[in-house]
Design a protein around this motif. Structure first.
Motif, mmCIF file in Angstrom:
data_model
loop_
_atom_site.group_PDB
_atom_site.id
_atom_site.type_symbol
_atom_site.label_atom_id
_atom_site.label_comp_id
_atom_site.label_asym_id
_atom_site.label_seq_id
_atom_site.Cartn_x
_atom_site.Cartn_y
_atom_site.Cartn_z
ATOM 1 N N PHE A 128 0.803 -1.225 0.000
ATOM 2 C CA PHE A 128 0.000 0.000 0.000
ATOM 3 C C PHE A 128 0.835 1.274 0.000
ATOM 4 C CE2 PHE A 128 -3.998 -2.019 0.333
ATOM 5 C CZ PHE A 128 -3.847 -3.098 1.184
ATOM 6 N N GLU A 229 -4.742 4.068 -0.339
ATOM 7 C CA GLU A 229 -4.404 4.379 1.058
ATOM 8 C C GLU A 229 -5.496 3.943 2.016
ATOM 9 O OE1 GLU A 229 -1.977 5.791 3.012
ATOM 10 O OE2 GLU A 229 -0.515 5.765 1.402
ATOM 11 N N GLY B 101 -10.137 0.997 9.339
ATOM 12 C CA GLY B 101 -11.102 1.323 8.285
ATOM 13 C C GLY B 101 -12.486 0.783 8.563
ATOM 14 N N VAL B 102 -13.474 1.642 8.356
ATOM 15 C CA VAL B 102 -14.864 1.253 8.578
ATOM 16 C C VAL B 102 -15.647 1.641 7.333
ATOM 17 C CG1 VAL B 102 -16.858 1.610 10.065
ATOM 18 C CG2 VAL B 102 -14.579 1.729 11.024
ATOM 19 N N LEU B 103 -16.548 0.802 6.909
ATOM 20 C CA LEU B 103 -17.421 1.126 5.781
ATOM 21 C C LEU B 103 -18.105 2.452 6.049
ATOM 22 C CD1 LEU B 103 -19.473 -2.026 4.736
ATOM 23 C CD2 LEU B 103 -17.959 -0.673 3.325
ATOM 24 N N SER B 104 -18.174 3.305 5.026
ATOM 25 C CA SER B 104 -18.715 4.635 5.293
ATOM 26 C C SER B 104 -20.177 4.591 5.730
ATOM 27 C CB SER B 104 -18.527 5.567 4.101
ATOM 28 O OG SER B 104 -19.134 5.027 2.966
ATOM 29 N N LEU B 147 -4.113 3.407 8.061
ATOM 30 C CA LEU B 147 -4.324 2.546 6.892
ATOM 31 C C LEU B 147 -3.221 2.750 5.875
ATOM 32 C CD1 LEU B 147 -8.113 3.015 6.185
ATOM 33 C CD2 LEU B 147 -6.994 0.884 6.743
ATOM 34 N N GLY B 148 -3.202 1.869 4.886
ATOM 35 C CA GLY B 148 -2.302 2.058 3.763
ATOM 36 C C GLY B 148 -0.841 1.957 4.150
#
Lengths: 293, 305
Positions: A128, A229, B101-104, B147-148
């Protein structure tokens, strides 16, 4: 043993042993060798064993179910057996390699096993990472793929007794063929459908493994960077990313890169006398490119 | 006992669906400046997912409502129902706490529930009752994400697992200590924690200004001594490494992953700014900071970090 039969029995292209034999015969002409030696044959076996061992371990790491149209070793026998089977093959190949008693070839092939590990680590540590450069990608591809192919072709030339300049050229041939091969594989991950691939499309991208088409596309499109990202946590974002890569000409530029490496590979063959075997080596390069035409 | 019921119109906001719902609130006779109460109004998303009969007046916290001693401003059932809903939503995320990360759509659901809860805040002026916010808390959700490439660089993809997030508020000293425990996956030997110290100053009835003091990474000394010593004693004869040298090397390896990315950590866990305490009761606290983040914490027992 049956784990080994599972994967060897499934076939595969056996491209690497083929390369060993082609280079062996093509260089044999130079030094007046009539036939393949046992060393050549043994080298081909060793190379294929190492390649297969790495595939078994890769499938464990990727948690893949299918390989060469059959179930993967770890799917059938579990992770422990898969790891052991891979280790067994690495160990066996090291033993046979040592028995070839050629220090240059031993060092060459041992380097490859070291490079496999470096490649995996390099890949894992840059998942990523949208700042990854093309050089990093090429280096990683070299470690993971091209290193083994380059070692096979150079090794074959060494056993033919060819001189240093020829063996170096064979190394360059193998290396660039390997890089071209990897780039094509990475393109196909985007362009082929799930049925053709045997797994969902864009699986490299989904894992955060950014390959040539993505790297080129990232130069143009900032939205792509955001999506990557976010690790594709939004539904449909992976498909959106794949579309963006295609729209930005990422595929085309990757194709150019594959052709570029292919050209260098073919040029490296010029030191060889014209023969069917040399043609065969050229055809290998072209066959690889045809996959993306 | 019947209480006067006020009907107020809510200005529709562009986000979320149904713009207008007739609010009903039970207010005790001591309410003053009721006109002022509707100066800033939060929008409300009521969907059929939640109890459709939940209709409440949404008002800015501390909008002149005086907390009655016994007479609750809100129906206690409503409150516990909302909290239960929220915790249910958060449970579905595992140990994620929103970080990976969470689904919007889920994010919006949580935000909607948070807003509803905030409208029922039993402690509208928390800085005047700081003891409610003091002590040990555990983070259950935040909108901060790692994230990422940040996640990969910090080793959070494969190597390091995050444990509990504790927040210890010391009201006497006006300090907050945030502790995030982590361990190197598979290697039970290597445990550690990330400590972020901050100081706060009361800025208003519900807001504190926060300043960042210190960010440190420590390996767990207790664990280190026992397990590492055992392991390296066993191999001492083989490689001649002394316990302390090997321990040092292991410490460095673990710290390397995090410390190489010290700057990344500083950016992610930047507490500098202000924090609005939008909800606090005996078990739960919700805060919003100047960067638009939401933090949901649960009361925790005192422990050792």
């Amino acid at each position: 043993m049956s784990a080994a039969e599972q994967i060897f029995g499934a076939g595969g292209k056996r491209m690497r042993p083929a390369l060993v034999f082609l280079v062996s015969r093509a260089t044999a002409e130079l030094v007046g060798l009539k036939d393949l030696t046992t060393k050549h044959r043994r080298l081909a076996e060793i190379i294929e064993m190492i390649h297969t061992a790495s595939l078994i371990h890769d499938d464990v790491l990727d948690e893949s179910d299918m390989r060469r149209g059959k179930e993967t070793v770890h799917q059938l026998y579990g992770t422990r057996v898969a790891v052991l089977a891979g280790d067994f093959m690495f160990a066996q190949s090291s033993w046979y390699l040592a028995n070839l008693e050629n220090l240059e070839v031993i060092k060459l092939i041992s380097q490859v096993i070291k490079d496999f590990a470096s490649g995996e680590i390099k890949q894992a540590s840059s998942l990523f990472d949208c700042d990854v450069k093309l050089e990093d990608y090429l280096l990683k591809s070299y470690y993971k793929t091209a290193s083994l192919i380059a070692a096979s072709t150079k090794g074959a030339a060494i056993f033919s007794g060819a001189d240093r300049s020829v063996t170096e050229q064979m190394y360059e041939y193998g290396k660039n063929l390997g890089l071209s091969f990897q780039v094509v594989d990475d393109i196909l991950d985007f362009t082929q459908s799930a049925e053709q691939l045997g797994k969902p499309a864009g699986s490299d991208l989904a894992k955060g493994n950014l390959t040539a088409p993505v790297i080129f596309a990232l130069e143009k499109e900032t939205k792509l960077r955001e999506i990557i990202e976010s690790e594709f946590c939004e539904t449909g974002s992976l498909d959106e990313a794949i579309e963006l890569v295609k729209q930005c000409g990422g595929i085309e530029r990757a194709q150019e890169l594959a052709k570029e490496k292919a050209d260098i590979a073919i040029k490296s063959l010029q030191c060889l006398p014209q023969s069917n075997f040399r043609l065969g080596l050229e055809d290998m390069v072209m066959f690889n490119l045809e996959r993306i035409d | 006992m019947s209480a006067p019921i006020f009907n107020k119109l809510i200005h529709p906001q562009p986000i979320h669906a149904p713009p207008l719902l007739t609010p009903i609130s039970r207010i005790n006779g001591k309410m003053k400046a009721s006109c002022r109460a509707v100066s800033t109004i939060y929008p409300m998303a009521i969907t059929t997912r939640f109890n459709p009969y939940l209709i409440t007046k949404v008002a800015e916290p501390n909008a002149g409502l005086i907390g009655g001693e016994d007479d609750v401003l809100q129906d206690p059932n409503t409150l516990s129902h909302l909290k239960a809903e929220l915790l249910q939503q958060l449970k579905g995320m595992g140990t994620n706490r929103g970080i990976f990360g969470v689904l919007s759509s889920k994010k919006s659901d949580i935000e909607a529930l948070v807003k509803l809860l905030e409208s029922h805040n039993p402690t509208p002026d928390p800085t005047l009752n700081l003891e409610k916010a003091g002590g040990w808390w555990k983070l259950v959700y935040s909108t901060i994400t790692i994230l990422g490439s940040k996640r990969t660089k910090l080793g959070l993809k494969d190597f390091i697992t995050l444990g509990e997030f504790f927040q210890i508020i010391d009201i006497e000293k006006s300090k907050a200590v945030n502790v995030i425990k982590f361990n190197a996956r598979g290697l039970k030997l290597l445990n550690g924690k990330l400590t972020i110290e901050a100081s706060f100053k009361i800025a208003s009835k519900s807001r504190v200004d926060v300043s960042h003091d210190n960010l440190t990474i420590t390996p767990d000394p207790l664990h280190q001594n026992r397990s590492l010593a055992a392991l390296f004693n066993a191999t001492k004869g083989i490689c001649g490494a002394s316990t302390s040298a090997a321990k040092k090397a292991a410490n460095e390896n673990l710290l390397n992953v995090f410390s190489k990315n010290y700057d990344v950590l500083l950016v992610i866990f930047n507490l500098e700014g202000w924090l609005e305490i939008t909800y606090v009761d005996d078990k739960m606290r919700i805060g919003r900071d100047d960067k638009g983040n939401i933090f949901i914490l649960e009361r925790s027992e005192e422990g050792t970090v």
